[in-house]
Design a protein around this motif. Structure first.
Motif, PDB file in Angstrom:
ATOM      1  N   LEU A 183       0.842  -1.196   0.000  1.00  0.00           N
ATOM      2  CA  LEU A 183       0.000   0.000   0.000  1.00  0.00           C
ATOM      3  C   LEU A 183       0.875   1.243   0.000  1.00  0.00           C
ATOM      4  O   LEU A 183       1.778   1.361   0.839  1.00  0.00           O
ATOM      5  CB  LEU A 183      -0.845   0.025   1.269  1.00  0.00           C
ATOM      6  CG  LEU A 183      -2.316  -0.322   1.160  1.00  0.00           C
ATOM      7  CD1 LEU A 183      -3.028   0.074   2.436  1.00  0.00           C
ATOM      8  CD2 LEU A 183      -2.959   0.367  -0.026  1.00  0.00           C
ATOM      9  N   PRO A 184       0.649   2.154  -0.908  1.00  0.00           N
ATOM     10  CA  PRO A 184       1.443   3.373  -0.877  1.00  0.00           C
ATOM     11  C   PRO A 184       1.109   4.207   0.366  1.00  0.00           C
ATOM     12  O   PRO A 184       0.020   4.076   0.923  1.00  0.00           O
ATOM     13  CB  PRO A 184       1.009   4.106  -2.148  1.00  0.00           C
ATOM     14  CG  PRO A 184      -0.299   3.525  -2.519  1.00  0.00           C
ATOM     15  CD  PRO A 184      -0.356   2.136  -1.971  1.00  0.00           C
ATOM     16  N   ASP A 185       2.058   5.057   0.788  1.00  0.00           N
ATOM     17  CA  ASP A 185       1.787   5.934   1.934  1.00  0.00           C
ATOM     18  C   ASP A 185       0.654   6.897   1.612  1.00  0.00           C
ATOM     19  O   ASP A 185      -0.175   7.218   2.438  1.00  0.00           O
ATOM     20  CB  ASP A 185       3.030   6.775   2.268  1.00  0.00           C
ATOM     21  CG  ASP A 185       4.065   5.929   2.970  1.00  0.00           C
ATOM     22  OD1 ASP A 185       3.679   4.860   3.490  1.00  0.00           O
ATOM     23  OD2 ASP A 185       5.245   6.334   2.976  1.00  0.00           O
ATOM     24  N   ARG A 186       0.681   7.349   0.374  1.00  0.00           N
ATOM     25  CA  ARG A 186      -0.346   8.308  -0.024  1.00  0.00           C
ATOM     26  C   ARG A 186      -1.413   7.561  -0.808  1.00  0.00           C
ATOM     27  O   ARG A 186      -1.107   6.805  -1.730  1.00  0.00           O
ATOM     28  CB  ARG A 186       0.282   9.424  -0.844  1.00  0.00           C
ATOM     29  CG  ARG A 186       1.373  10.160  -0.039  1.00  0.00           C
ATOM     30  CD  ARG A 186       2.006  11.261  -0.848  1.00  0.00           C
ATOM     31  NE  ARG A 186       1.065  12.333  -1.100  1.00  0.00           N
ATOM     32  CZ  ARG A 186       0.893  13.386  -0.297  1.00  0.00           C
ATOM     33  NH1 ARG A 186       1.596  13.509   0.802  1.00  0.00           N
ATOM     34  NH2 ARG A 186       0.031  14.330  -0.584  1.00  0.00           N
ATOM     35  N   LEU A 187      -2.659   7.791  -0.432  1.00  0.00           N
ATOM     36  CA  LEU A 187      -3.737   6.971  -0.993  1.00  0.00           C
ATOM     37  C   LEU A 187      -4.626   7.730  -1.972  1.00  0.00           C
ATOM     38  O   LEU A 187      -5.601   7.180  -2.478  1.00  0.00           O
ATOM     39  CB  LEU A 187      -4.598   6.412   0.146  1.00  0.00           C
ATOM     40  CG  LEU A 187      -3.895   5.335   0.976  1.00  0.00           C
ATOM     41  CD1 LEU A 187      -4.663   5.055   2.249  1.00  0.00           C
ATOM     42  CD2 LEU A 187      -3.737   4.058   0.168  1.00  0.00           C
ATOM     43  N   ALA A 188      -4.287   8.995  -2.241  1.00  0.00           N
ATOM     44  CA  ALA A 188      -5.192   9.812  -3.067  1.00  0.00           C
ATOM     45  C   ALA A 188      -5.454   9.157  -4.428  1.00  0.00           C
ATOM     46  O   ALA A 188      -6.592   9.127  -4.893  1.00  0.00           O
ATOM     47  CB  ALA A 188      -4.621  11.216  -3.250  1.00  0.00           C
ATOM     48  N   GLU A 189      -4.406   8.602  -5.035  1.00  0.00           N
ATOM     49  CA  GLU A 189      -4.620   8.017  -6.363  1.00  0.00           C
ATOM     50  C   GLU A 189      -5.511   6.789  -6.298  1.00  0.00           C
ATOM     51  O   GLU A 189      -6.386   6.584  -7.151  1.00  0.00           O
ATOM     52  CB  GLU A 189      -3.281   7.656  -6.999  1.00  0.00           C
ATOM     53  CG  GLU A 189      -2.597   8.881  -7.538  1.00  0.00           C
ATOM     54  CD  GLU A 189      -1.295   8.568  -8.244  1.00  0.00           C
ATOM     55  OE1 GLU A 189      -1.123   7.417  -8.675  1.00  0.00           O
ATOM     56  OE2 GLU A 189      -0.469   9.477  -8.336  1.00  0.00           O
ATOM     57  N   VAL A 190      -5.248   5.956  -5.281  1.00  0.00           N
ATOM     58  CA  VAL A 190      -6.079   4.757  -5.124  1.00  0.00           C
ATOM     59  C   VAL A 190      -7.526   5.170  -4.867  1.00  0.00           C
ATOM     60  O   VAL A 190      -8.464   4.645  -5.480  1.00  0.00           O
ATOM     61  CB  VAL A 190      -5.561   3.903  -3.936  1.00  0.00           C
ATOM     62  CG1 VAL A 190      -6.493   2.735  -3.668  1.00  0.00           C
ATOM     63  CG2 VAL A 190      -4.152   3.417  -4.189  1.00  0.00           C
ATOM     64  N   ASN A 191      -7.702   6.142  -3.984  1.00  0.00           N
ATOM     65  CA  ASN A 191      -9.066   6.590  -3.670  1.00  0.00           C
ATOM     66  C   ASN A 191      -9.744   7.208  -4.894  1.00  0.00           C
ATOM     67  O   ASN A 191     -10.940   6.994  -5.123  1.00  0.00           O
ATOM     68  CB  ASN A 191      -9.045   7.600  -2.516  1.00  0.00           C
ATOM     69  CG  ASN A 191      -8.871   6.903  -1.175  1.00  0.00           C
ATOM     70  OD1 ASN A 191      -9.327   5.775  -0.993  1.00  0.00           O
ATOM     71  ND2 ASN A 191      -8.193   7.552  -0.247  1.00  0.00           N
ATOM     72  N   ALA A 192      -8.982   7.975  -5.657  1.00  0.00           N
ATOM     73  CA  ALA A 192      -9.572   8.614  -6.842  1.00  0.00           C
ATOM     74  C   ALA A 192     -10.013   7.538  -7.840  1.00  0.00           C
ATOM     75  O   ALA A 192     -11.080   7.651  -8.461  1.00  0.00           O
ATOM     76  CB  ALA A 192      -8.569   9.571  -7.476  1.00  0.00           C
ATOM     77  N   LEU A 193      -9.217   6.502  -7.960  1.00  0.00           N
ATOM     78  CA  LEU A 193      -9.577   5.421  -8.879  1.00  0.00           C
ATOM     79  C   LEU A 193     -10.827   4.688  -8.376  1.00  0.00           C
ATOM     80  O   LEU A 193     -11.767   4.430  -9.146  1.00  0.00           O
ATOM     81  CB  LEU A 193      -8.400   4.441  -8.995  1.00  0.00           C
ATOM     82  CG  LEU A 193      -8.603   3.322  -9.994  1.00  0.00           C
ATOM     83  CD1 LEU A 193      -8.592   3.873 -11.412  1.00  0.00           C
ATOM     84  CD2 LEU A 193      -7.514   2.274  -9.839  1.00  0.00           C
ATOM     85  N   LEU A 194     -10.827   4.383  -7.096  1.00  0.00           N
ATOM     86  CA  LEU A 194     -11.997   3.700  -6.526  1.00  0.00           C
ATOM     87  C   LEU A 194     -13.240   4.570  -6.677  1.00  0.00           C
ATOM     88  O   LEU A 194     -14.347   4.078  -6.904  1.00  0.00           O
ATOM     89  CB  LEU A 194     -11.769   3.388  -5.043  1.00  0.00           C
ATOM     90  CG  LEU A 194     -10.742   2.290  -4.743  1.00  0.00           C
ATOM     91  CD1 LEU A 194     -10.450   2.229  -3.244  1.00  0.00           C
ATOM     92  CD2 LEU A 194     -11.243   0.934  -5.231  1.00  0.00           C
ATOM     93  N   ASP A 195     -13.036   5.879  -6.546  1.00  0.00           N
ATOM     94  CA  ASP A 195     -14.154   6.800  -6.639  1.00  0.00           C
ATOM     95  C   ASP A 195     -14.761   6.797  -8.042  1.00  0.00           C
ATOM     96  O   ASP A 195     -15.970   7.000  -8.201  1.00  0.00           O
ATOM     97  CB  ASP A 195     -13.681   8.208  -6.254  1.00  0.00           C
ATOM     98  CG  ASP A 195     -14.846   9.131  -5.978  1.00  0.00           C
ATOM     99  OD1 ASP A 195     -15.699   8.751  -5.159  1.00  0.00           O
ATOM    100  OD2 ASP A 195     -14.917  10.203  -6.590  1.00  0.00           O
TER     101      ASP A 195
END
Ligand SMILES: Cc1ncc(COP(=O)(O)O)c(C=O)c1O
Length: 478
Positions: A442-454
Motif C-alpha cells: 500500500l502506498p503511503d499516499r492513498l489519493a490516487e487509489v481513492n480517486a480510482l476507486l471513486d
C-alpha cells in the motif's frame, strides 16, 4: 512474558493512535486517562467471563440491566421499554432488522424502507436476512425525504416490515425527521428503528445544552427501537452497543432458543452465544465513572470543538462544511481548487487521521470528522493542519488517474470477474503488488487509489475491496 507485551506494544506502533484526539474516525477519546484505565481494567477483569448464561454469571446480567436503565433514562424510554447489550452498532442493526422480519413470518418477501444515507449495516442486514432494502434518496439537506418515504412504503405496505431513520447519519451528521417517519410507520402498523449508534449518547446532552436537536428518542410516537453505541460517544472500550425496544413484545423475535440438540438449551439474546464479559464490564465501569454529569461535561467540550472547527473552516479557502452538523460529525467538501483525497493524505502527513468518503449520488467526495472530546484541546492545531493541507493539495493539483485503468475497470462486469482479473486490477489500481514478495504494498499516499476507486461503479468498488481484503487476510506461517 514481558517480552510478549513489549512485542505487542511494538506491533501497535503502526496503528492509528487511539488517544490524543487526532484520529477523527474509528476511535472516540474522552481525553480522561483515569476513565480509560478503569474501562480497560474492567475489560481485563471480565475477559474470561461468559455472557452465554446469565444465571451462571449474574453480575453480567446485572450490569447489562443497569446500562439499559441508564440509556432508557437518557432516551425517554417508557416504563415498558427493554434493551440488550450487543457487540457493536452493526450487531444492533442486524438484530433490529432480524426482529422486524421475524415479527412477520407471514410476509414472504419482506422489505424495509430507508433513507439512502442510512448506515451500510442495514445493507448487511438485508443481505444476511433476505430483507429487500428500499432506498429513498434524501432531500437537499441530506435528511430523509418524508413524501418520498411515504410513497416508497405505500408501494407495498403489507410487505414493509421496517422504516429506518438515523440520528444522526454517519456520512453527513444530520438527524432525519424522525417524528414524520415514525408517524408514517405507526399509521401503517410498521416498526420504526432509529439508528442512533453514533449520536445517541451525545444528542440528549446537546439538547440539554440548548442546541437545536430534531426529536428522535422514544418520546417520538411510533419509534419502536433505537440502537446506540457505548463504544462510540459512551467513550467505552470497543465491543458494546445497546439495542433498545419500546416493549418486550417488540423485542421478543430477537431472542433465540434451541432445544433441538442433546446439549444445553441454547438461549441467546444476541447473535453471539459465548461472549466475553469484558466489553460489557468495561462499558459499565466507564458509564458508572462518568455518570450523567461526566457525559454532560464531555458533550460540552465536544460541541465547543465542533463549533470551533466549523467556524475555523469558514476562513480556509478551498474547503467548507457540506451541511451544518447537528451532532459531533462533520463532513467537509473541497471546491474545485483541490482534491479531497489529497487533503486527507496531507492531513495524515501532519499527524491527523481524517476519513475520505467517496462520491455518492451526485455528492462529491467528502472528508469525515468524528470529533471527540479529546480533540477539543487541539482545535487550533487541527485548523492549522487543515489550512496547510488544503494549500498543499491546491499546489499538487488534481490527482491523475490512468485513463487506461479506468477504461479497463469500466469495461468489466464485477459479478463475473476471475481471481486472475482481480490480481491484474489490484496491481493496476495500486492496491497490491510492487513489494519484494509480490504481496501487498500500500502506498503511503492513498489519493490516487481513492480517486480510482471513486471513479469505479459502486459494485466494482465493492468487488475490488473484497479482493483486496482477501489478499490482506492470509495466514502468517512461522
Ligand atoms: C449510524 C451508524 N450506525 C451503525 C454503525 C455501525 O457500528 P459498528 O461499527 O459499531 O458496527 C455506525 C458506525 O459508525 C454508525 O455510525
Amino acid at each position: 512474558m514481558t517480552d510478549v507485551l513489549a512485542r505487542l506494544r511494538a506491533l501497535q506502533a503502526d496503528d492509528l493512535p487511539v488517544h490524543g484526539g487526532r484520529t477523527l474516525a474509528y476511535v472516540y477519546d474522552s481525553g480522561l486517562p483515569d476513565v480509560d484505565r478503569i474501562g480497560r481494567e474492567a475489560v481485563a477483569a471480565y475477559a474470561g467471563s461468559n455472557g452465554l448464561d446469565p444465571t451462571a454469571f449474574p453480575s453480567l446480567l446485572r450490569m447489562e440491566n443497569e446500562l439499559v436503565g441508564f440509556a432508557l433514562g437518557l432516551l425517554d424510554g417508557p416504563d415498558t421499554a427493554v434493551g440488550t447489550v450487543t457487540s457493536g452498532g452493526t450487531e444492533s442493526v442486524l438484530l433490529a432488522v432480524q426482529a422486524a422480519r421475524d415479527a412477520h413470518p407471514d410476509v414472504e418477501k419482506p422489505r424495509m424502507v430507508l433513507p439512502s444515507t442510512a448506515h451500510a449495516a442495514f445493507h448487511k442486514a438485508a443481505h444476511y436476512f433476505g430483507v429487500e432494502p428500499v432506498l429513498v434518496p434524501v432531500g437537499p439537506g441530506f435528511t430523509a425525504d418524508v413524501a418520498a418515504t411515504e410513497a416508497a412504503i405505500d408501494k407495498a405496505p403489507d410487505r414493509t416490515v421496517l422504516v429506518v431513520a438515523s440520528a444522526p447519519s454517519y456520512a453527513h451528521g444530520v438527524v432525519d425527521p424522525v417524528t414524520e417517519l415514525a408517524g408514517l410507520a405507526a399509521a401503517r402498523g410498521i416498526r420504526c428503528h432509529v439508528d442512533a449508534c453514533i449520536g445517541g449518547w451525545v444528542l440528549p446532552y446537546a439538547a440539554r445544552l440548548g442546541r437545536p436537536v430534531t426529536p428522535w428518542t422514544f418520546a417520538v410516537p411510533g419509534v419502536t427501537s433505537i440502537s446506540v453505541d457505548l463504544h462510540k460517544y459512551g467513550y467505552a472500550p470497543k465491543g458494546t452497543s445497546l439495542l433498545l425496544h419500546r416493549d418486550s413484545e417488540v423485542r421478543r423475535p430477537q431472542f433465540f432458543a434451541s432445544a433441538a440438540w442433546p446439549g444445553y438449551t441454547m438461549l441467546n439474546s444476541t447473535m453471539q452465544s459465548t461472549k466475553s464479559g469484558g466489553p460489557l464490564a468495561g462499558a459499565w465501569a466507564v458509564v458508572e465513572s462518568l455518570g450523567d454529569t461526566g457525559y454532560e461535561l464531555l458533550s460540552r467540550e465536544v460541541f465547543e470543538a465542533v463549533d470551533a472547527i466549523v467556524a475555523g473552516t469558514t476562513d480556509i479557502q478551498g474547503v467548507e462544511v457540506l451541511v451544518p452538523p447537528q451532532s459531533t460529525l462533520v463532513a467537509l467538501v473541497t471546491d474545485g481548487s483541490c482534491d479531497a483525497f489529497t487533503v486527507c493524505d496531507e492531513m495524515a502527513a501532519r499527524g491527523w487521521y481524517v476519513q475520505p468518503q467517496m462520491s455518492y449520488a451526485g455528492t462529491p467526495p467528502t472528508i469525515h470528522l468524528s470529533v471527540s472530546a479529546a480533540t477539543g484541546a487541539h482545535v487550533p492545531e487541527f485548523l492549522q493542519a487543515l489550512t496547510a493541507s488544503v494549500a498543499a493539495a491546491q499546489e499538487a493539483g488534481p490527482v491523475s488517474v490512468d485513463p487506461g485503468v479506468v477504461a479497463f475497470i469500466e469495461a468489466l462486469d464485477p459479478a463475473a470477474l476471475t481471481d486472475a482479473d482481480f490480481d491484474g486490477l489490484l496491481a493496476a489500481s495500486g492496491l497490491v503488488g510492487g513489494s519484494d514478495d509480490g504481496g501487498l504494498a500500500l502506498p503511503d499516499r492513498l489519493a490516487e487509489v481513492n480517486a480510482l476507486l471513486d471513479l469505479a461503479a459502486p459494485e466494482m468498488r465493492e468487488a475490488l475491496l473484497v479482493a483486496f481484503l482477501d489478499r490482506l487476510s492470509r495466514p502468517t506461517r512461522g
